[in-house]
Design an enzyme around this catalytic site. Structure first.
Site, PDB file in Angstrom:
ATOM      1  CG  PHE A  53      43.164 112.894 156.616  1.00  0.00           C
ATOM      2  CD1 PHE A  53      42.627 111.075 156.277  1.00  0.00           C
ATOM      3  CD2 PHE A  53      44.323 112.975 155.712  1.00  0.00           C
ATOM      4  CE1 PHE A  53      43.313 110.340 155.080  1.00  0.00           C
ATOM      5  CE2 PHE A  53      45.149 112.242 154.403  1.00  0.00           C
ATOM      6  CZ  PHE A  53      44.950 111.201 154.644  1.00  0.00           C
ATOM      7  CG  ASP A  54      37.400 114.504 161.412  1.00  0.00           C
ATOM      8  OD1 ASP A  54      37.472 115.448 161.632  1.00  0.00           O
ATOM      9  OD2 ASP A  54      36.571 113.194 162.038  1.00  0.00           O
ATOM     10  CE  LYS A  55      40.846 115.926 166.800  1.00  0.00           C
ATOM     11  NZ  LYS A  55      41.501 114.261 167.382  1.00  0.00           N
TER      12      LYS A  55
END
Length: 659
Positions: A346-348
């Protein structure tokens, strides 16, 4: 499965109604087939009427398939496109007009939908390239001119106007500003930039502190900057992004390679067998017409019609069901692959978090009240153009409600420290520890220092508010996690996803803080785009199939390098959406477990369809060769298996996570 290059050979003048002409032709083909079936049940209508409808429908369905088959034949290939045409002609020769048209309609519809999805992906490179301004303002020998970015040389000094895109990677030589680096690093908060004292000696971008360097394609704030160019246009961080996307998009999936190999071997074998059977009258005692009848029966029995539509029909139903839930799935490969992922990265910013800073704490110090603290913060921050100022003002006003606050004036920016302004006859300062240590020539009070340290260790950006000689307290902001993030990750764990990691350009403390709150066990911070790609490659070696969920341009290379790239819709950039295989259009992270469950169901149905279609071929071919069954039974068996796989696929339309 349709190949990406399938549409490249179609001349533009043939696409009468634009890029979606093939889809319109397929729908028209299906419409005429329905008319033909309907009129065939009306006894008062001449027999020729439904046949005319079937023929017209067949011509529309065969149009692009014929072009594709012609291209393959010219290259010496006989693939499924050719076999579909041959089977349709065989059915027509035997008077089975409806079956031939149905075959062409379903096959052309599957191709059209695949082409439509792939067309969108081709726009990603152009969208990436648009991030960099085409021209740069450069100062050479005291003369300021505007030149193409391709003509920039190492060591040039470029001028970046307020609120404009930065033209090259480099080190700041003059000016201060807050730079929005989200297009490259994915950071949620604009980063304060100011000159490096050693800028004349700087040459390696990677060794320069982040507050002194800038990237091409990022967006300057309200300050005027001068930057020394350290990388030419072709070598910039953004250029590397473009190259990474190009490289990943050219790689064929294992499924496509397997399909190509199957088509290459199966179709010539079937055609060869049918050709030999046409001359059966030379070996056994029967007429040519009987041999041709047998050959056509075998051709219909062996034609992989059910096989050809078993996957497209499931894909179509799966995509339609996903769309109703706000999930865009771009074709069969991602629909199949998503269900087999073992890990998700996941990107934040904007994916696991809301993508914008929010006021999280207002902690008064000493005898001061929270209301005093917030009033001072609102008055001063309203004058500031810093990206955090708006978050502070909105959060504080929401906290205090509708009250009157005297306006501040004479705001002054204190480089790398904070701001000051006049308010209510006093001077108010808002900034970091350094500002107040210089202002008071003392360390900040221990209580304030410890509280700021605690907040910062949890990922908050904290600031001190000081009025005249009094510490009013601390305010902090943070890009907080999405409300549904923790429950979504919990649901994914229950579904058997082995590993979930977070990739972000923010510092490691911020990454750790967010990860702790929502249940991510492996947060990786301070990553540039190429480092995200490396993390994806490493994860693929560890667990096999990996999905990447992101929303920014900086996520595009990692998404296309992953097994399945997933973009957040409303918050996602055009590049992320175009590059991704799947887009959560409703911007709801909790749609991810639904999409994975749907993918797993689709894979199960596709496997069932393959068994049904290949099993029917294995049964019908021997029976038609030996003459055990006649043409009519072969058609019934063949078309029956086609109907079964389509109906089986349509079960996906009623899919729900509870099933």
């Amino acid at each position: 499965m349709a190949k990406q290059e399938d549409h490249d050979y179609v001349p533009k003048y043939i696409k009468f109604f634009g890029e979606n002409t093939e889809l319109y032709f397929a729908i028209t083909s299906g419409s005429f087939w329905i008319l033909g079936v309907a009129f065939s049940f009306i006894s008062s209508v001449p027999e020729i009427t439904p046949i005319i409808f079937f023929i017209i429908g067949g011509l529309f369905g065969a149009y692009f398939t014929l072009i594709s088959a012609r291209k393959d034949i010219l290259k010496g290939k006989f693939q499924i496109d050719f076999l579909m045409l041959f089977a349709a002609l065989g059915a027509t020769a035997l008077g089975k007009y409806g079956e031939g048209t149905l075959l062409l309609f379903l096959f052309s519809l599957g191709h059209a939908l695949e082409h439509y999805a792939m067309k969108r992906a081709r726009k990603s490179i152009a969208a990436l390239s648009d991030l960099t301004p085409p021209m740069a303002i450069v100062r050479r020998n005291g003369i300021v001119t505007e030149i193409s970015i391709e003509k920039l040389e190492l060591g040039d000094i470029i001028i970046i106007k307020p609120n404009s895109k930065i033209a090259a990677d480099g080190v700041i030589t003059k000016g201060t500003s807050a730079v929005n680096q989200a297009p490259i690093t994915g950071e949620s908060v604009a980063v304060d930039k100011y000159p490096s004292e050693k800028w004349k000696d700087e040459s390696d971008l990677t060794k320069i502190a982040s507050e002194h360097r800038v990237f091409a394609g990022t967006i300057n704030g309200n300050g005027l900057l001068e930057v020394k160019v350290l990388k030419q246009s072709k070598d910039s961080t953004l250029s590397r992004l473009i190259n990474l996307v190009k490289e990943a998009e050219t790689q064929k999936s294992p499924t496509q390679q397997l399909t190509d190999k199957f088509e290459k071997n199966y179709v010539p074998l079937v055609l060869g067998l049918v050709f030999l059977l046409c001359f059966g009258f030379l070996v056994i005692d029967e007429t040519f017409q009987e041999s041709f009848y047998r050959a056509m029966s075998v051709l219909i029995a062996a034609s992989p019609c059910a096989l050809a539509i078993s996957t497209p029909s499931a894909v179509l139903a799966g995509i339609a069901r996903a769309a109703r839930q706000g999930v865009l799935i771009k074709g069969g490969r991602p629909l199949e692959d998503l269900g087999s992922v073992n890990a998700i990265a996941f990107d934040k910013t904007g994916t696991l978090t809301q993508g914008k800073p929010t006021l999280t704490h207002a902690i008064p110090f000493g005898i001061n009240t929270k209301e005093q603290l917030l009033k001072a913060a609102i008055a001063v921050e309203k004058l500031s153009d810093h990206p955090l100022a708006n978050a502070i003002v909105q959060g504080a006003e929401k906290e205090l409600g509708d009250i009157t606050i005297l306006p501040a004036e004479n705001i002054t920016s204190l480089t790398a420290r904070g701001i000051q302004a006049q308010w209510d006859g006093t001077t108010v300062y808002i900034g970091n520890r350094r500002l107040f240590e210089e202002l008071t020539e003392k360390k900040v009070p221990t209580e304030i220092h410890e509280k700021m340290t605690e907040l910062e260790s949890n990922g908050h950006t904290s600031m001190i508010v000081y009025q005249d000689n009094t510490y009013l307290g601390i305010i902090s902001v943070m890009d907080i996690s999405r409300p549904e993030a923790a429950s979504t990750l919990s649901a994914l764990k229950k579904m058997g996803i082995k590993k979930m990691i977070m990739l972000t350009g923010d510092n490691q403390k911020v990454a750790d803080a967010i990860a702790k709150k929502i249940g991510i066990t492996d947060p990786l911070g301070s990553l540039l785009p190429e480092e995200k790609v490396n993390a994806i490659e490493k994860l693929k070696k560890e667990v096999g199939t990996v999905a990447m969920v992101g929303d920014g341009v900086n996520d595009a290379p990692a998404m296309v390098k992953s097994t399945v790239g997933i973009a957040m819709g409303a918050a996602g950039s055009d590049v992320a959406l175009e590059t991704a295989d799947i887009a959560l259009l409703a911007d709801k992270l909790d749609n991810l477990p639904f999409a994975i469950g749907l993918s797993r169901k689709a894979k199960h149905i596709i496997k069932q369809n393959l068994v049904i279609s290949l099993g029917m071929v294995a049964i019908l071919v021997p029976l038609t060769i030996t003459g055990t069954i006649v043409l009519g039974l072969a058609v019934i068996g063949h078309e029956g298996s086609t109907l079964v796989v389509v109906l089986n696929a349509l079960r996906l339309l009623s899919y729900s996570p509870s099933k």
